[in-house]
Design a protein around this motif. Structure first.
Motif, PDB file in Angstrom:
ATOM      1  N   LYS A 118       0.813  -1.229   0.000  1.00 23.04           N
ATOM      2  CA  LYS A 118       0.000   0.000   0.000  1.00 23.04           C
ATOM      3  C   LYS A 118       0.845   1.278   0.000  1.00 23.04           C
ATOM      4  CE  LYS A 118      -3.735  -2.483   0.205  1.00 23.04           C
ATOM      5  NZ  LYS A 118      -4.604  -2.645  -0.990  1.00 23.04           N
ATOM      6  N   GLY A 119       2.140   1.122  -0.267  1.00 24.93           N
ATOM      7  CA  GLY A 119       2.986   2.318  -0.330  1.00 24.93           C
ATOM      8  C   GLY A 119       2.687   3.169  -1.548  1.00 24.93           C
ATOM      9  N   ILE A 120       2.333   2.491  -2.656  1.00 19.79           N
ATOM     10  CA  ILE A 120       1.809   3.188  -3.824  1.00 19.79           C
ATOM     11  C   ILE A 120       0.378   2.695  -4.036  1.00 19.79           C
ATOM     12  CG2 ILE A 120       4.081   3.472  -4.870  1.00 19.79           C
ATOM     13  CD1 ILE A 120       3.457   1.164  -6.754  1.00 19.79           C
ATOM     14  N   SER A 121      -0.390   3.411  -4.812  1.00 24.59           N
ATOM     15  CA  SER A 121      -1.808   3.077  -4.960  1.00 24.59           C
ATOM     16  C   SER A 121      -1.997   1.871  -5.871  1.00 24.59           C
ATOM     17  CB  SER A 121      -2.585   4.265  -5.518  1.00 24.59           C
ATOM     18  OG  SER A 121      -2.233   4.481  -6.867  1.00 24.59           O
ATOM     19  N   ASP A 122      -3.166   1.291  -5.792  1.00 24.41           N
ATOM     20  CA  ASP A 122      -3.498   0.153  -6.626  1.00 24.41           C
ATOM     21  C   ASP A 122      -3.743   0.590  -8.070  1.00 24.41           C
ATOM     22  OD1 ASP A 122      -4.074  -2.757  -6.637  1.00 24.41           O
ATOM     23  OD2 ASP A 122      -6.031  -2.082  -7.353  1.00 24.41           O
ATOM     24  N   GLY A 169      15.172  13.238  -5.821  1.00 26.60           N
ATOM     25  CA  GLY A 169      14.420  13.078  -4.567  1.00 26.60           C
ATOM     26  C   GLY A 169      14.551  11.706  -3.950  1.00 26.60           C
ATOM     27  N   HIS A 170      15.222  10.758  -4.644  1.00 28.98           N
ATOM     28  CA  HIS A 170      15.317   9.393  -4.082  1.00 28.98           C
ATOM     29  C   HIS A 170      16.526   9.263  -3.178  1.00 28.98           C
ATOM     30  CE1 HIS A 170      17.990   8.775  -7.579  1.00 28.98           C
ATOM     31  NE2 HIS A 170      16.992   9.254  -8.309  1.00 28.98           N
ATOM     32  N   SER A 171      16.518  10.029  -2.099  1.00 31.16           N
ATOM     33  CA  SER A 171      17.550   9.958  -1.065  1.00 31.16           C
ATOM     34  C   SER A 171      16.997   9.179   0.131  1.00 31.16           C
ATOM     35  CB  SER A 171      17.975  11.355  -0.623  1.00 31.16           C
ATOM     36  OG  SER A 171      16.891  12.050  -0.041  1.00 31.16           O
ATOM     37  N   GLU A 172      17.893   8.669   0.976  1.00 31.29           N
ATOM     38  CA  GLU A 172      17.461   7.866   2.119  1.00 31.29           C
ATOM     39  C   GLU A 172      16.539   8.643   3.050  1.00 31.29           C
ATOM     40  OE1 GLU A 172      20.971   6.458   4.021  1.00 31.29           O
ATOM     41  OE2 GLU A 172      21.261   4.798   2.624  1.00 31.29           O
ATOM     42  N   GLU A 173      16.852   9.932   3.255  1.00 36.72           N
ATOM     43  CA  GLU A 173      16.053  10.745   4.179  1.00 36.72           C
ATOM     44  C   GLU A 173      14.636  10.965   3.662  1.00 36.72           C
ATOM     45  OE1 GLU A 173      19.064  11.452   3.168  1.00 36.72           O
ATOM     46  OE2 GLU A 173      20.208  11.112   5.013  1.00 36.72           O
ATOM     47  N   ASN A 174      14.422  10.749   2.363  1.00 35.08           N
ATOM     48  CA  ASN A 174      13.092  10.950   1.784  1.00 35.08           C
ATOM     49  C   ASN A 174      12.312   9.638   1.679  1.00 35.08           C
ATOM     50  OD1 ASN A 174      10.956  12.407   0.559  1.00 35.08           O
ATOM     51  ND2 ASN A 174      11.713  11.869  -1.486  1.00 35.08           N
ATOM     52  N   LEU A 175      12.867   8.550   2.210  1.00 34.83           N
ATOM     53  CA  LEU A 175      12.136   7.285   2.178  1.00 34.83           C
ATOM     54  C   LEU A 175      10.856   7.373   3.002  1.00 34.83           C
ATOM     55  CD1 LEU A 175      14.981   4.630   2.549  1.00 34.83           C
ATOM     56  CD2 LEU A 175      13.282   4.663   0.728  1.00 34.83           C
ATOM     57  N   LYS A 176       9.794   6.851   2.442  1.00 38.06           N
ATOM     58  CA  LYS A 176       8.514   6.780   3.157  1.00 38.06           C
ATOM     59  C   LYS A 176       8.425   5.478   3.937  1.00 38.06           C
ATOM     60  CE  LYS A 176       3.490   6.924   2.316  1.00 38.06           C
ATOM     61  NZ  LYS A 176       3.090   5.629   2.899  1.00 38.06           N
ATOM     62  N   GLN A 177       8.785   4.397   3.269  1.00 36.62           N
ATOM     63  CA  GLN A 177       8.711   3.088   3.913  1.00 36.62           C
ATOM     64  C   GLN A 177       9.699   2.126   3.269  1.00 36.62           C
ATOM     65  OE1 GLN A 177       4.479   2.617   2.727  1.00 36.62           O
ATOM     66  NE2 GLN A 177       5.090   0.622   1.887  1.00 36.62           N
ATOM     67  N   ASN A 181      11.639   0.162  -2.682  1.00 41.14           N
ATOM     68  CA  ASN A 181      11.233   0.855  -1.462  1.00 41.14           C
ATOM     69  C   ASN A 181      10.685   2.232  -1.826  1.00 41.14           C
ATOM     70  OD1 ASN A 181      12.158  -1.148   0.637  1.00 41.14           O
ATOM     71  ND2 ASN A 181      14.072  -0.836  -0.473  1.00 41.14           N
ATOM     72  N   VAL A 182       9.669   2.672  -1.105  1.00 44.16           N
ATOM     73  CA  VAL A 182       8.840   3.810  -1.523  1.00 44.16           C
ATOM     74  C   VAL A 182       9.317   5.114  -0.899  1.00 44.16           C
ATOM     75  CG1 VAL A 182       6.479   4.701  -1.586  1.00 44.16           C
ATOM     76  CG2 VAL A 182       6.891   2.234  -1.785  1.00 44.16           C
ATOM     77  N   PHE A 183       9.300   6.187  -1.696  1.00 46.99           N
ATOM     78  CA  PHE A 183       9.687   7.517  -1.237  1.00 46.99           C
ATOM     79  C   PHE A 183       8.448   8.380  -0.997  1.00 46.99           C
ATOM     80  CE2 PHE A 183      13.244   5.787  -3.546  1.00 46.99           C
ATOM     81  CZ  PHE A 183      14.330   6.114  -2.739  1.00 46.99           C
ATOM     82  N   ASN A 184       8.605   9.390  -0.161  1.00 47.32           N
ATOM     83  CA  ASN A 184       7.491  10.297   0.125  1.00 47.32           C
ATOM     84  C   ASN A 184       7.063  11.045  -1.128  1.00 47.32           C
ATOM     85  OD1 ASN A 184       6.991  10.131   3.094  1.00 47.32           O
ATOM     86  ND2 ASN A 184       9.159  10.678   3.187  1.00 47.32           N
ATOM     87  N   TYR A 185       8.039  11.560  -1.840  1.00 50.85           N
ATOM     88  CA  TYR A 185       7.769  12.287  -3.074  1.00 50.85           C
ATOM     89  C   TYR A 185       8.993  12.208  -3.979  1.00 50.85           C
ATOM     90  CZ  TYR A 185      10.612  15.761  -0.687  1.00 50.85           C
ATOM     91  OH  TYR A 185      11.635  16.382  -0.015  1.00 50.85           O
ATOM     92  N   TYR A 239      -0.265   8.447  -0.725  1.00 51.65           N
ATOM     93  CA  TYR A 239       0.592   7.428  -1.319  1.00 51.65           C
ATOM     94  C   TYR A 239       1.959   8.001  -1.663  1.00 51.65           C
ATOM     95  CZ  TYR A 239      -3.574   4.518  -1.832  1.00 51.65           C
ATOM     96  OH  TYR A 239      -4.691   3.776  -1.588  1.00 51.65           O
ATOM     97  N   GLY A 240       2.946   7.106  -1.732  1.00 53.76           N
ATOM     98  CA  GLY A 240       4.290   7.525  -2.075  1.00 53.76           C
ATOM     99  C   GLY A 240       4.585   7.320  -3.544  1.00 53.76           C
ATOM    100  N   LYS A 241       5.868   7.445  -3.899  1.00 52.41           N
ATOM    101  CA  LYS A 241       6.304   7.303  -5.282  1.00 52.41           C
ATOM    102  C   LYS A 241       7.528   6.383  -5.344  1.00 52.41           C
ATOM    103  CE  LYS A 241       3.741  10.484  -7.552  1.00 52.41           C
ATOM    104  NZ  LYS A 241       3.027  10.254  -8.826  1.00 52.41           N
ATOM    105  N   ILE A 242       7.696   5.738  -6.494  1.00 52.44           N
ATOM    106  CA  ILE A 242       8.920   4.996  -6.756  1.00 52.44           C
ATOM    107  C   ILE A 242       9.537   5.528  -8.040  1.00 52.44           C
ATOM    108  CG2 ILE A 242       8.137   2.910  -5.575  1.00 52.44           C
ATOM    109  CD1 ILE A 242       7.660   1.670  -8.366  1.00 52.44           C
ATOM    110  N   ALA A 243      10.858   5.351  -8.174  1.00 56.14           N
ATOM    111  CA  ALA A 243      11.559   5.787  -9.376  1.00 56.14           C
ATOM    112  C   ALA A 243      11.779   4.586 -10.285  1.00 56.14           C
ATOM    113  CB  ALA A 243      12.894   6.416  -9.008  1.00 56.14           C
ATOM    114  N   CYS A 244      11.678   4.811 -11.595  1.00 58.65           N
ATOM    115  CA  CYS A 244      11.829   3.734 -12.573  1.00 58.65           C
ATOM    116  C   CYS A 244      12.723   4.189 -13.726  1.00 58.65           C
ATOM    117  CB  CYS A 244      10.470   3.309 -13.130  1.00 58.65           C
ATOM    118  SG  CYS A 244       9.299   2.729 -11.883  1.00 58.65           S
ATOM    119  N   ALA A 245      13.341   3.212 -14.385  1.00 59.97           N
ATOM    120  CA  ALA A 245      14.179   3.511 -15.542  1.00 59.97           C
ATOM    121  C   ALA A 245      13.991   2.410 -16.579  1.00 59.97           C
ATOM    122  CB  ALA A 245      15.644   3.617 -15.139  1.00 59.97           C
TER     123      ALA A 245
END
Length: 477
Positions: free
Chosen positions: A15-19, A82-90, A68-72, A30-36
């Motif tokens: 549930k870190g990102i939406s369905d 924005g994908h730094s450790e301090e910005n991790l949501k969960q 692992n999910v980031f806040n934003y 909900y949080g965000k993940i980065a993709c490439a």
């Protein structure tokens, strides 16, 4: 392999990102993940952000992502930031990168079975594997708690990497613990058991024990002469104090004195300064209200200043009474020391060593995954009493016995999950492994979790065999 990707992503993201995309419009928590879409793009942070499983499944070009999910996250001119450790949501999972083309899935599973921490799934990469160890529940990261959970998670992750690197070459020990990893698809998953998720507290306890064991083994190899048979770090009071999370300031002898006393015990036991600093830093992160890291360093350096010989009984009494409400007995204040004997010189061995001896015996002598031998005969093999063998087996979560038949016709079979897996491996590389043979193996496995583990490993071997057959046919065409 039959893989339900929707179920996999649900178990992974928790549930870190939406369905689906519609939920993003209704709820903004909900949080965000980065993709490439390639490794080259990932290295340059060029990619896109994803906030729903629906979007994830609709993109067929995706190769790498942050499990692992980031806040934003933000994206500008194709660059994700924005994908730094301090910005991790969960934190949802730990991932180990096996950067070794010669490493096999079987190699990974052997080590995993040995430490009793199995991956949830294995993803094949260009140079090896990414092993995902998914958590039962997400661990949330909070700035207000000084990122305590993040620091604990990093130590667990590093210890997992170290444990596997002892047996398998090519484990990446320095890559970002919570960065990009290979994206799992139907085409690159070689092992899958979505029921194999891990309790964070159990992993934390394993990590602390692993740290202690590594330091103890290191000292035995490097400088056996400074080991005392009465080490303070081996005493019950030390274990009680170092596992206390609720130690505060303003209660007489509190956090500072506890760190100082534990550090003195490490000094007395021959632990080198750097290892003690790491142990006290780990202990501090477990505290509900951690000390400033600089205060921890000062306490450790003071303990190692040479002014003290070890922890003081008076302070131990006071700390134990205040924070554990327990008394203790100690033999570590006798100034007489003696050298610790090597393993082969000792008449009496620790229970853990006996367990490893029996496991090695099983692996060397197993027929069809088991060893047919009575416990009395097994005791004779190691020149110990039958009671000792029974005690070791009863305490072990890796050694199993099964009695088949009754009375004079009864036969005792001893085995481990590893020996059963090795038998399955041997059969799967040769002739087909039929249903009756599989049922014969399952009769030894009583726990449902172990049955599921074995079933998942069998499926992995079958897929490997099928791939080999396809490759062989293609070569003949």
């Amino acid at each position: 392999m039959s893989v339900n990707l929707y179920n996999l992503y649900n178990v992974l993201f928790k549930k870190g990102i939406s369905d689906n995309r519609a939920q993003l419009l209704e709820i903004n928590s909900y949080g965000k993940i980065a993709c490439a879409s390639s490794k080259e793009a990932m290295i340059k942070n060029r990619g896109f952000t994803v906030g729903s499983i629906e979007t994830l499944m609709s993109n067929k070009q995706l190769t790498h992502f942050t499990p692992n999910v980031f806040n934003y996250l933000s994206r500008k001119n194709g660059v994700v930031s924005g994908h730094s450790e301090e910005n991790l949501k969960q934190i949802n999972t730990f991932v180990i990168d096996f950067d070794n083309p010669k490493a096999t899935a079987q190699d990974i599973m052997n080590v995993a079975l040995d430490i009793n921490i199995l991956p949830t799934f294995l993803v094949k990469t260009d140079k090896g594997y990414h092993a995902y160890f998914v958590l039962e529940e997400a661990v949330y990261v909070s700035k207000s708690k000084n990122y305590k959970s993040l620091q604990v998670a990093k130590k667990i992750s590093q210890n997992l990497r170290q444990a596997f690197s002892k047996e398998i070459k090519g484990v990446d020990l320095i890559c970002n613990h919570f960065g990009y990893f290979r994206f799992p698809t139907k085409h690159n998953i070689e092992y899958l058991n979505l029921e194999e998720t891990h309790n964070f507290k159990d992993l934390m306890n394993w990590s602390m024990k692993y740290t202690d064991d590594v330091i103890a083994n290191f000292k035995l190899v490097v400088d056996n002469t400074i080991h005392s048979s009465k080490q303070q770090i081996k005493e019950a009071w030390y274990r009680e104090l170092i596992t206390q999370a609720q130690i505060y300031a303003g209660h007489g002898y509190g956090r500072n004195n506890t760190v100082f006393t534990l550090s003195l015990a490490n000094f007395q036991s021959g632990v080198v300064l750097e290892d003690c600093l790491n142990k006290m830093d780990e202990f501090n992160t477990y505290l509900e209200y951690p000390l400033n890291p600089n205060d921890v360093k000062r306490a450790v350096y003071s303990a190692y200043s040479g002014k003290y010989q070890g922890a003081n009984k008076y302070y131990i009494d006071y700390l134990m009474e205040t924070w554990t409400n327990k008394s203790y007995k100690s033999t570590a204040f006798n100034p007489r020391y003696k050298h610790k004997k090597a393993r082969h010189e000792r008449v009496y061995s620790k229970q853990e060593e006996r367990e490893q001896d029996i496991l090695a015996f099983i692996n060397d002598n197993a027929q069809q995954g088991v060893v047919e031998i009575s416990l009395s005969q097994l005791a004779n093999v190691f020149n110990v009493s039958k009671a000792t063998i029974i005690k070791v087996i009863n305490a072990s979560n890796q050694i199993f016995t099964k009695v088949i038949g009754k009375g004079r016709y009864a036969v005792t079979k001893i085995y481990s999950l590893i020996s059963l897996v090795q038998h399955v491996k041997n059969k799967s590389t040769g002739s087909s492994f039929n249903h009756l043979e599989m049922e014969n193996i399952y009769q030894y496995v009583e726990e449902e979790q172990d049955k599921k583990r074995l079933e998942s490993i069998v499926n992995m071997f079958r897929n490997e065999r099928n791939k080999r057959h396809i490759e062989q046919r293609e070569l003949l065409l």
